[in-house]
Design a protein around this motif. Structure first.
Motif, short mmCIF file in Angstrom:
data_model
loop_
_atom_site.label_atom_id
_atom_site.label_comp_id
_atom_site.label_asym_id
_atom_site.label_seq_id
_atom_site.Cartn_x
_atom_site.Cartn_y
_atom_site.Cartn_z
N ASN A 26 -26.56 4.15 0.47
CA ASN A 26 -25.11 4.02 0.36
C ASN A 26 -24.71 3.75 -1.08
O ASN A 26 -25.53 3.40 -1.93
CB ASN A 26 -24.60 2.90 1.28
N VAL A 68 -21.30 2.38 -3.81
CA VAL A 68 -19.98 1.82 -4.09
C VAL A 68 -19.50 2.48 -5.38
O VAL A 68 -20.07 2.29 -6.45
CB VAL A 68 -20.01 0.30 -4.26
N PRO A 109 -15.66 -3.91 3.06
CA PRO A 109 -15.57 -3.32 1.71
C PRO A 109 -15.14 -4.32 0.64
O PRO A 109 -15.64 -4.27 -0.48
CB PRO A 109 -14.54 -2.21 1.89
N ALA A 125 -18.10 -6.28 -0.40
CA ALA A 125 -19.03 -5.47 -1.19
C ALA A 125 -18.55 -5.37 -2.63
O ALA A 125 -19.34 -5.53 -3.58
CB ALA A 125 -19.15 -4.08 -0.57
N THR A 140 -11.73 1.70 -5.50
CA THR A 140 -13.13 1.63 -5.07
C THR A 140 -13.30 2.39 -3.76
O THR A 140 -12.37 2.48 -2.94
CB THR A 140 -13.59 0.17 -4.86
N CYS A 169 -16.42 2.74 -0.68
CA CYS A 169 -17.72 2.37 -0.13
C CYS A 169 -18.14 3.41 0.91
O CYS A 169 -17.35 3.74 1.80
CB CYS A 169 -17.68 0.98 0.52
N ARG A 209 -20.42 4.98 4.09
CA ARG A 209 -21.02 4.53 5.35
C ARG A 209 -21.73 5.73 5.98
O ARG A 209 -21.36 6.19 7.06
CB ARG A 209 -19.95 3.98 6.29
#
Length: 928
Positions: free
Chosen positions: A512, A514, A575, A578, A603, A605, A607
């Motif tokens: 994953n 970011v 999120p 994170a 941002t 994130c 999944r």
């Protein structure tokens, strides 16, 4: 979502030899385009060793630069000399591999059978043969061998010999010609002046093969678009999934003239390749949330697509500093010390798997590394205070494989290393979405079509998506392995058990990201990557590596990676938490340096584990699996109706974007071949009465090069369809026992008598046939006790009947025509060049062929190889094949002769046991 970049230097070679030559250091220019000139100018006339293996610019198993030069590995060519065409060409000779050249060291061809019209000497096309071989090498072609794919396609009439050498030279020349200008369409006529006229058939073969299989004339340039036919002239094809493999196959099939429909569950094309536009406050950037790194640009087809787009590639620079938990940089000497210790542990693990043999398949790489770390930790420089740095390397390894080291196979986790393309690792400015949208142009894609069912059979395929059914002649399934593991798509009939088993065995991991768009670049502009250590080993993969996309994304973009166990926990992390955690790490690094880290503008994130259309990131070789499983997953089923593509269907390039792309081209060629075979079968089925003689001729020709040969039994079957239930044709050669009342010494002309007797014995031979399944053929081969026992097994256990040629019927005609279409252009190899042994499969078929990487397990006995296929599915009696039940097929009692009838009763087939005894018995016992 990035495919792995593997560090050959940290993984010692245990199954192949290699060479290394230094290349010039990279230019100070941070973004040259390596795909424009894949070979340094210093290599003007490279040696054969350079052609076989040349060093790649330093790279790390994802983000780190190596401390020493690495090598680009390919399959070994032992005892190799220089390239064909030179006077001192010394290719190796191997009777165990049918594609190996068979020439004398001095260039003579004393052991090579000559055929009229092909010439008896190696041709010279130009003086750059070695350079052309290097280019072909980057496309996956061995130096002095034919690939299995080429052998199956029948590119040369006889495998091994001068004709094969000339074919390779012509093939390499065509590839090199196209690489000079990949935006052009290379025609066969361009080579008529440079290729000798007596090699015209080889030019036809090489050109047709390269175009059909997508090694040349592929992509999105205008010259290639112009070759698309205005109207579809061939059957319809349904493609499930609009990722790179689906798009590659769709474009190729459309150019072939097929009617294509692509069903995509998402609202966009690309699958696991996804570029998202991020923007705010007059700042924007293109973020690759899925596959992002072009891993190796030497021959990478996606690099070729980028060239057609007119785009330069950006080389990911090697420098990658690491920062400790407190934000302080790791001491460089300590960093190098621990990295060397980590590499030594990998070395020990490699040696361990050699000693363990088959047992290593059931052991994880993580278990081996941990055992060695505990035993040799202090001696290898991995003390307690250095474990954070050691765990970073484990996280980097898990990133490369999208899997926990505790679940990776010790035996085969790096089985694809010999096929690494080599070269720089690059970003495409603007993101890989540019490739996706260029490939999707004018392709008929239906979005938001989630496929639930795929039905396939003799009449075609039906694909159900929602309340709609899409019909076609064939279907290509390109969904990720995670979707297949989940059973989201129902196949009717169910997939073969061997395929279901491999889906279960292969691993499918998670990565994953970011992505953070900042108002400005606050990190060092001379870095493309930097890493971060963690205290908790369970979170070693959490934000362990950062990629700077500022040079290629169009804005100040930074992406943090989450690998291993942390990637799975990340799926449920809010999120906001994170992002807070990432900013805490970044500020811990930069604020002690007096650098302020601003809040990001936007941002994102990922999944990928929760995405229903992927359910993970990319494949790996889990404990219990091997590279063979990639081959099994790639196999078509349903007699050429259902095909599979995607990164998890290539043992050479798994877990890579280019791997997905090339499988699409591969399956387009396979589907076109299947369609051609069906056309031939239909022609024969329409006019069976007009074709008995031609089918008999075809059958005799095919049995000159059988797929299995043991005792008096020969078997042919489709080499492209490894399904155990697929049909095969068995031929049994029967002979009367030789009369013993004649003594040749009693005759005045002993030689004449022996010739007459030999002629008499030949006249007593008769050939009978039956249809059976491939599984039954494999079982029959394993029967011990000679041909009498095999006949008993065939007739009593399997319940089949042996008949004359005409007794096989039109059902067999279709099988014969299909096999012939598959082997078009092939002639039986000479005994000196076939290199096959009786009772063994002569050409690769999925997992039956022992791959090179298997050498780490030691030699595999034939019975072991056979058992891999035996027991896969229940035995299907031959009553289901041919013209109906076996009992309805005519017997051959009358055609054999009255002397056999008395002993034929126990068989119930009209075949006497004594008919395969006598003079043949000694030979049969030897061969079996």
């Amino acid at each position: 979502m990035d495919p792995p970049v593997k560090n050959e230097d940290s993984v010692p070679s245990v199954s192949h030899s290699h060479f290394s030559i230094p290349l010039p250091q990279s230019s100070s220019n941070p973004n040259p385009d390596p795909s424009l000139n894949p070979f340094p100018s210093s290599i003007s006339n490279p040696s054969f060793e350079q052609m076989v293996s040349f060093s790649a610019p330093k790279k790390r198993r994802r983000g780190r630069s190596q401390r020493s030069a690495s090598s680009f590995h390919i399959l070994p060519v032992p005892n190799a000399g220089v390239l064909p065409g030179n006077s001192n060409f010394v290719p190796s000779s191997s009777a165990s591999y049918s594609g190996r050249l068979n020439l004398q060291a001095n260039g003579s061809n004393q052991n090579v059978k000559k055929y009229p019209g092909i010439g008896d000497e190696i041709i010279t096309i130009n003086k750059e043969a070695t350079t052309e071989a290097l280019l072909a090498l980057t496309a996956g072609f061995p130096a002095d061998l034919l690939t299995d794919e080429e052998i199956d396609f029948g590119v040369v009439p006889v495998i091994g010999g001068i004709e094969q050498v000339n074919y390779i030279l012509i093939r390499n020349h065509i590839i090199s010609k196209w690489r000079e200008n990949v935006s052009s369409w290379v025609t066969k006529e361009m080579f008529l002046d440079s290729i000798p006229k007596h090699c015209a058939s080889l030019l036809d073969s090489a050109y047709h093969y390269l175009v059909t299989h997508g090694y040349i004339n592929f992509g999105i340039s205008q010259a290639i678009k112009d070759k698309f036919p205005a109207q579809s002239s061939k059957p319809s094809v349904v493609i499930v999934g609009a990722g790179l493999s689906g798009l590659a196959a769709a474009r190729q099939l459309m150019r072939f003239g097929f009617k294509v429909t692509v069903l995509e569950g998402r609202k966009r094309p690309g699958g696991r390749v996804y570029t998202k536009k991020m923007e705010g406050n007059r700042v924007g950037a293109a973020a690759d949330l899925g596959g992002s790194v072009l891993t190796g640009t030497l021959g990478n087809p996606l690099g070729i697509i980028a060239r057609q787009l007119g785009s330069s590639l950006y080389k990911v620079r090697d420098k990658c500093p690491l920062y400790k938990v407190d934000g302080k940089p790791v001491d460089q000497d300590l960093d190098m010390k621990v990295e060397a210790a980590f590499n030594r542990l990998l070395d020990k693990a490699s040696k361990l798997r050699q000693l363990m043999g088959d047992v290593s398949m059931d052991v994880s790489l993580g278990a081996a590394l941990e055992t060695f770390r505990q035993a040799f930790g202090d001696a290898d420089g991995v003390a307690t205070e250095e474990m954070g740095l050691f765990n970073w390397h484990l996280a980097n390894l898990e990133y490369a494989n999208a899997g926990l080291v505790s679940k990776l196979s010790l035996a085969f986790w790096d089985q694809d290393d010999p096929y690494d393309m080599g070269g720089d690792h690059c970003f495409l400015p603007g993101g890989n979405g540019r490739l996706v949208h260029a490939l999707a142009e004018n392709v008929p894609i239906l979005y938001e079509k989630t496929v639930q069912t795929i039905r396939y059979g003799a009449d075609g395929v039906k694909v159900t998506a929602g309340n709609q059914v899409y019909e076609g002649d064939m279907v290509l399934c390109t969904v990720p392995l995670g979707v297949l593991k989940n059973g989201s798509i129902k196949f009717v009939p169910e997939l073969p058990q061997r395929k279901l088993d491999c889906i279960k065995r292969l691993g499918f991991g998670l990565l994953n990201k970011v992505a953070m768009l900042f108002p400005y670049v606050f990190w060092s502009t001379d870095l493309d990557t930097f890493g971060h250590l963690t205290e908790d080993p369970n979170y070693r993969g959490e934000f362990f590596l950062f990629y700077s996309y500022a040079p290629v994304a169009g804005g100040p973009l930074l992406i943090a990676l989450v690998a291993g166990e942390a990637a799975h926990k990340f799926e449920t992390m809010p999120p906001t938490d994170a992002v807070t955690r990432v900013l805490q790490i970044l500020r811990g690094m930069y604020e002690p340096q007096g650098i302020t880290v601003p809040d990001p503008i936007q941002t994102v994130c990922t999944r990928w584990g929760g995405d229903p259309f992927s359910l993970g990131s990319y494949s790996n070789v889990a404990v219990g699996a091997s590279g063979d499983d990639y081959d099994i997953l790639a196999e078509s089923v349903g007699d050429g109706r259902l095909f599979f593509a995607g990164e998890a269907t290539t043992r050479r390039y798994p877990a890579t974007m280019h791997g997905a792309f090339v499988t699409g081209l591969r399956e387009a060629a396979n589907m076109a071949q299947s369609a051609r075979a069906r056309v031939i079968r239909k022609r024969i089925d329409r006019n069976p009465s007009k074709n008995p003689h031609s089918c008999a001729t075809l059958l005799a020709d095919l049995f000159r090069d059988p797929d299995m040969d043991f005792g008096s039994f020969s078997i042919i079957f489709s080499r492209r369809n490894p399904d155990p239930k697929s049909p095969a044709i068995l031929r049994v050669t029967l002979s009367e026992p030789r009369k013993r009342n004649e003594d040749p010494n009693q005759h005045s002309n002993k030689i004449l008598f022996q010739q007459l007797q030999s002629h008499f014995n030949q006249q007593q031979q008769i050939q009978v046939y039956t249809l059976l399944t491939r599984q039954q053929a494999l079982e029959l081969r394993e029967v011990r006790g000679g041909d009498d026992k095999r006949l008993y097994h065939l007739c009593e256990t399997l319940g089949v009947k042996l008949v004359g040629r005409k007794g096989l019927g039109t059902g067999a005609d279709s099988v014969i025509a299909s096999i012939k279409a598959e082997r078009t252009g092939r002639k039986p190899p000479s005994s000196s060049s076939s290199g096959s042994k009786s009772g063994m499969l002569k050409v690769k078929s999925g997992a039956l062929k022992r791959k090179l990487i298997r050498r780490i397990k030691g030699p595999v006995a034939p019975s072991q190889s056979n058992n891999h296929n035996n027991g896969i599915s229940e035995t299907i009696k031959s009553e289901s094949l041919g013209n109906g039940k076996a009992s309805e097929q005519p017997t051959i009692v009358e055609s054999i002769g009255s002397s056999m009838q008395e002993e034929s009763k126990w068989l119930g087939t009209g075949v006497a046991s004594s008919s395969v005894g006598g003079s043949l018995q000694g030979e049969m016992e030897t061969r079996t």
